[in-house]
Design an enzyme around this catalytic site. Structure first.
Site, PDB file in Angstrom:
ATOM      1  N   ARG A 533       0.830  -1.189   0.000  1.00  0.00           N
ATOM      2  CA  ARG A 533       0.000   0.000   0.000  1.00  0.00           C
ATOM      3  C   ARG A 533       0.870   1.247   0.000  1.00  0.00           C
ATOM      4  NH1 ARG A 533      -4.201   0.342   4.171  1.00  0.00           N
ATOM      5  NH2 ARG A 533      -4.670  -1.842   3.752  1.00  0.00           N
ATOM      6  N   GLY A 534       0.359   2.283  -0.589  1.00  0.00           N
ATOM      7  CA  GLY A 534       1.120   3.528  -0.653  1.00  0.00           C
ATOM      8  C   GLY A 534       0.166   4.694  -0.662  1.00  0.00           C
ATOM      9  N   SER A 536      -1.160   6.359  -2.956  1.00  0.00           N
ATOM     10  CA  SER A 536      -2.269   6.424  -3.900  1.00  0.00           C
ATOM     11  C   SER A 536      -3.278   5.296  -3.736  1.00  0.00           C
ATOM     12  CB  SER A 536      -1.721   6.441  -5.319  1.00  0.00           C
ATOM     13  OG  SER A 536      -0.821   5.383  -5.502  1.00  0.00           O
ATOM     14  N   GLY A 537      -2.946   4.277  -2.967  1.00  0.00           N
ATOM     15  CA  GLY A 537      -3.925   3.219  -2.774  1.00  0.00           C
ATOM     16  C   GLY A 537      -3.312   1.904  -2.354  1.00  0.00           C
ATOM     17  N   VAL A 539      -2.692  -2.201  -3.104  1.00  0.00           N
ATOM     18  CA  VAL A 539      -2.534  -3.087  -4.259  1.00  0.00           C
ATOM     19  C   VAL A 539      -2.832  -4.529  -3.864  1.00  0.00           C
ATOM     20  CG1 VAL A 539      -0.970  -3.797  -6.096  1.00  0.00           C
ATOM     21  CG2 VAL A 539      -0.694  -1.565  -5.043  1.00  0.00           C
ATOM     22  N   LYS A 553      -4.860  -2.182  -8.275  1.00  0.00           N
ATOM     23  CA  LYS A 553      -4.693  -1.105  -7.308  1.00  0.00           C
ATOM     24  C   LYS A 553      -6.004  -0.367  -7.116  1.00  0.00           C
ATOM     25  CE  LYS A 553      -1.491   2.348  -6.138  1.00  0.00           C
ATOM     26  NZ  LYS A 553      -0.139   2.742  -6.406  1.00  0.00           N
ATOM     27  N   ASP A 647       6.793  11.164  -8.288  1.00  0.00           N
ATOM     28  CA  ASP A 647       7.014  10.435  -7.042  1.00  0.00           C
ATOM     29  C   ASP A 647       8.009   9.299  -7.271  1.00  0.00           C
ATOM     30  OD1 ASP A 647       6.813   9.831  -4.384  1.00  0.00           O
ATOM     31  OD2 ASP A 647       4.844   8.884  -4.504  1.00  0.00           O
TER      32      ASP A 647
END
Ligand SMILES: *[C@@H]1O[C@H](CO)[C@@H](O)[C@H](O)[C@H]1NC(C)=O
Ligand SMILES: *[C@@H]1O[C@H](CO)[C@@H](O)[C@H](O)[C@H]1NC(C)=O
Ligand SMILES: *[C@@H]1O[C@H](CO)[C@@H](O)[C@H](O)[C@H]1NC(C)=O
Ligand SMILES: *[C@@H]1O[C@H](CO)[C@@H](O)[C@H](O)[C@H]1NC(C)=O
Ligand SMILES: *[C@@H]1O[C@H](CO)[C@@H](O)[C@H](O)[C@H]1NC(C)=O
Ligand SMILES: *[C@@H]1O[C@H](CO)[C@@H](O)[C@H](O)[C@H]1NC(C)=O
Length: 812
Positions: A533-534, A536-537, A539, A553, A647
């Site tokens: 997870r990061g 943006s969402g 996975v 994702k 990023d």
């Protein structure tokens, strides 16, 4: 009722005044003139005519030093970009020239000495000339019905390199720029051709003879042969071609132009700045156009268009790439026994389009080589691994190009004793490309940069610089504006799978699709297995119906409606490069926004690099550094829409089983919520990750690709050190700031002693030359933004010190 009456009166008044705005003041601009009117070139500051609503103007336009053309342009366009020119390639003198609507009914452009350079070849009594709001310059018989009665003559029938909305391309017209042309072929299909006096070839749609126009979505059965761009930005052609501008919708001023590089693009005008933005292009790869570089030369786009000679060849005319290159060796005439006399030089990621001496499928490399050896006329062969090995022996080397996205390799036949590694073989475009004063080319690109014209006093020595230097400029411009578009446009866009099809991305787009939420829920077993997870969402691992393993994702923080999301995705979905994680599709249903990615086996770089249990070997580190640089260079320079990642960090660099780097999460910057207004180039400052963010994020300046270069520099340094740069501390435990770190790097670079900086866990098992180069690059990446190199420069430098592959171009 009374109110109604007032409205009606106002309405009538409006209409009564509207048709003659010029009558109110003497200096107001004219949109219609009668016989006997004229303007001299000295008055080029004001237009000859302006359309009633002021959308278009026509008049004298600067075309070089003391040189002018008579053109029509969008009044709001900052550079007066011509949409039509009376005298393309034949500008008139800046003194004494004149445009006249003669008493005999013809509109004529006269040069300083009285020579008529152009005229409309019309005649008649009571004619007048008007510029309409469509951009059409018309000569009509009745001035009061210039919109209604058929024109005796109209500029729309004589297009140069541009179509504007409502202007038809017909079987009798074509758009031309230099040797490039867009027109309907004999089989009713709209095509791009390259036609010089010696060579003629089609390069769009796909010229591959195995692909019929039908596979490109075209038809040959409609003989009406018309194409028109409408006010919404849709270009529709009778051969079923349909392309959509990315900013689809009314109210935008657009044009469709064939540029001097042979590509066709739709441009949209930014009304506030007067700048043009590319909103569609026929070809994603600039080098796909034929004829850019001539025989035995190779076109390359990184970061700008360049020609170079194939290994073993040298430029024929140092001022003109279209003359191509000639062999440095004497041709191998006695063919047998061939093997004793020749060898092959390998040029990766390259091909010469066309001129195959045949083609054989499912043959081995050795066999392919033998076919070329046995054929006296074979100058090279291309071998591709698709379908079990396909062999293309080549007779003539034309339309050469190199693209990192292209998997094939071309093998050039050279004499056995020829030393292809000798340096003299390439002549880079930077030298000698500029201009041949003696080459007289009709460059209709209308960009003033393409004309290098000079007048010596009263003399009339016209010199045209060949367009290549100009092409470079235009392309750079194109890419700059596209970048801005990709980052800043937030106009409502509508989906169009047809547009993508038309763009010639068949292969790339082949497997890109829209999924339903149900499908993805099923594929991931109700989002069971989390991969990571990061920002943006989250996975999840998933398996599609065909058994393909994917990463799904679930995006959070997406501020886009369905249609807008669709539009953004179609852009991201086109991007395809070996060092970028492939996107197979997406889902957008209400609040559910998901992306379906290729599954990459071996986790992200951070887990290998900062892991205390295992040590990532040097060889792999270098390989990852190079792959990442190539992936970013592709995003920045090669794909149609210039994409800034925003990023870049080890978490977003995924690794395959073979430790090939694949960059993830590109293109997402656009989807995230932004705080700025729609004109600002600033993305949400939530983008980026502390420790990898360029200092300009904190400043109120427009963001450009150099933010990625900065982040890449940090990642590169981390690969050398095996530690997070942001974790570095002094002996007293104080955090080291970037300027201090840069100071250390400067010392390392100055002394050449890189050992203390390199990850101790490698126990000296590293390549010091590569390590030093990486440190040097890192240092340049964290400099102030204007001093940072481009990703393309970096990819080149790293490629040059790749020891596995010392001179990729010259391996024999
Ligand atoms: C041919 O193309 C024209 C223009 O696009 C269109 O109006 C016409 O319907 C087409 N004819 C056929 C038979 O499809
Ligand atoms: C290769 O192709 C040529 C024609 O394209 C054909 O004549 C030849 O027999 C083929 N050779 C093999 C081994 O398939
Ligand atoms: C250009 O032409 C002139 C005369 O026609 C000739 O003397 C000169 O060498 C030519 N220059 C080049 C670069 O070809
Ligand atoms: C240009 O022409 C004028 C007269 O027409 C003359 O006086 C002048 O010397 C000329 N200039 C050149 C550079 O030939
Ligand atoms: C005027 O100049 C043009 C361009 O140099 C030339 O071709 C033409 O012959 C000249 N005409 C006259 C009448 O001198
Ligand atoms: C991932 O990399 C490690 C080395 O760090 C290797 O041992 C492992 O086999 C790789 N995993 C896969 C799935 O390839």
């Amino acid at each position: 009722m009374a109110r109604y009456g007032v409205c009606l009166l106002a309405f009538i008044l409006l209409f009564a005044v509207a048709p003659c705005p010029s009558s109110s003041s003497a200096s107001a601009q004219q949109h219609t003139l009668g016989a006997g009117s004229s303007q001299s070139v000295e008055d080029h500051d004001r237009p000859f005519l302006t359309s009633p609503q002021g959308t278009f103007s026509c008049g004298f336009q600067d075309a070089g030093e003391n040189a002018f053309s008579f053109s029509i342009w969008y009044t709001d366009a900052a550079e007066k970009t011509a949409i039509w020119t009376a005298n393309p390639g034949a500008p008139v003198n800046g003194r004494g020239s004149r445009i006249t609507f003669r008493r005999d009914g013809s509109l004529a452009l006269d040069d300083f000495n009285g020579t008529t350079v152009w005229d409309s070849q019309t005649s008649g009594k009571g004619l007048s000339v008007s510029l309409l709001d469509s951009g059409n310059l018309v000569i009509v018989s009745d001035p009061l019905s210039s919109g209604g009665s058929p024109a005796v003559w109209q500029s729309f029938d004589w297009p140069t390199d541009t179509l504007v909305p409502s202007q038809q391309l017909t079987k009798h017209t074509k758009l031309v720029s230099g040797y490039f042309g867009l027109y309907y072929d004999n089989d009713n299909v709209l095509r791009l051709h390259y036609d010089d006096p010696e060579i003629s070839s089609i390069y769009w749609p796909d010229p591959n003879p195995n692909i019929s126009p039908f596979q490109d979505g075209r038809t040959i059965y409609n003989s009406s042969r018309t194409g028109v761009l409408d006010d919404d930005g849709v270009f529709l052609s009778s051969d079923k071609l349909r392309v959509d501008a990315a900013d689809l919708g009314p109210g935008v001023k657009r044009r469709l132009t064939i540029d001097p590089d042979g590509n066709v693009r739709i441009y949209s005008l930014d009304a506030s700045t007067g700048a043009w933005t590319v909103t569609w292009a026929a070809m994603a790869q600039p080098c796909s156009a034929h004829g850019l570089c001539g025989q035995n030369a190779i076109c390359e786009y990184q970061p700008s268009l360049r020609c170079s000679c194939a290994p073993g060849y040298e430029m024929v005319n140092h001022r003109d790439w279209r003359k191509g290159c000639t062999p440095l060796f004497t041709a191998v005439t006695n063919c047998s026994p061939a093997e004793q006399r020749v060898k092959f030089v390998e040029v990766p990621h390259s091909d010469f389009y066309g001129n195959d001496l045949g083609y054989n499928q499912s043959v081995t490399f050795e066999y392919c080589k033998k076919i070329c050896l046995d054929m006296c006329s074979c100058a090279a062969f291309s071998y591709r691994l698709d379908g079990g090995g396909t062999c293309y022996p080549k007779g003539v080397l034309l339309n050469g190009y190199t693209s990192s996205a292209f998997d094939g390799v071309i093998y050039l036949k050279v004499p056995f004793d020829f030393d292809a590694s000798a340096p003299a073989v390439t002549a880079r475009s930077t030298e000698g490309l500029a201009c041949d004063p003696n080459v007289s080319v009709t460059v209709q690109g209308s960009q003033a940069a393409l004309f290098g014209s000079s007048r010596t006093g009263n003399g009339t020595k016209w010199t045209y610089l060949f367009a290549f230097a100009g092409v470079l400029g235009v392309l750079d411009l194109v890419f700059i504006v596209t970048g801005c578009w990709f980052l800043s446009s937030s106009r409502q866009s509508m989906p169009s799978s047809l547009a993508l099809k038309a763009a010639g991305y068949r292969m790339v787009m082949g497997q890109f699709r829209r999924f339903t939420y149900r499908e993805l829920k099923h594929a991931t077993g109700n989002f069971k297995e989390e991969l990571g997870r990061g920002g943006s969402g989250v996975v999840y691992r998933g398996v599609l119906d065909g058994g393909k393993v994917v990463a799904v994702k679930k995006l959070t923080n997406v501020a886009r409606g369905d249609e807008e999301f669709w539009a953004e995705m179609t852009v991201i979905g086109r991007i395809n490069h070996i060092n970028l994680v492939r996107i197979w599709g997406f889902c957008s249903q209400g609040k559910h926004k998901l992306l379906v990615y290729e599954y990459v086996d071996n986790e992200s770089l951070d887990r290998h690099l900062f892991n205390t249990d295992r040590t990532l070997p040097w060889r792999e580190r270098f390989r990852i550094a190079l792959g990442t640089a190539r992936g970013l260079a592709y995003l920045h320079h090669e794909c149609l829409e210039w994409v800034i990642h925003c990023d870049v960090k080890p978490e977003n660099i995924l690794l395959t089983r073979e430790f090939d780097a694949k960059i993830a999460d590109f293109g997402l910057a656009k989807l995230s919520k932004r705080d700025g207004g729609r004109d600002s180039l600033e993305l949400s400052h939530m983008r980026g990750t502390t420790g990898y963010m360029a200092p300009e994020w904190a400043l109120n300046v427009p963001i450009n690709a150099k933010v990625d270069v900065y982040s890449y520099g940090i990642v590169l340094l981390e690969m050398v050190m095996g530690r997070r740069v942001s974790d570095q501390t002094t002996a007293d435990g104080e955090r080291l700031e970037m300027p201090q770190i840069a100071q250390v790097l400067r010392q390392v670079v100055a002394t050449g002693n890189v050992v203390p900086l390199v990850d101790g866990r490698l126990q000296g098992q590293f390549n010091p030359r590569q390590a030093l180069e990486m440190v040097r690059i890192s240092l340049s990446c964290v400099e102030e933004r204007s001093k940072r190199p481009t990703m393309d420069d970096i990819a080149k430098v790293l490629t040059a010190c790749d020891d596995e592959d010392e001179h990729p171009a010259y391996r024999s």
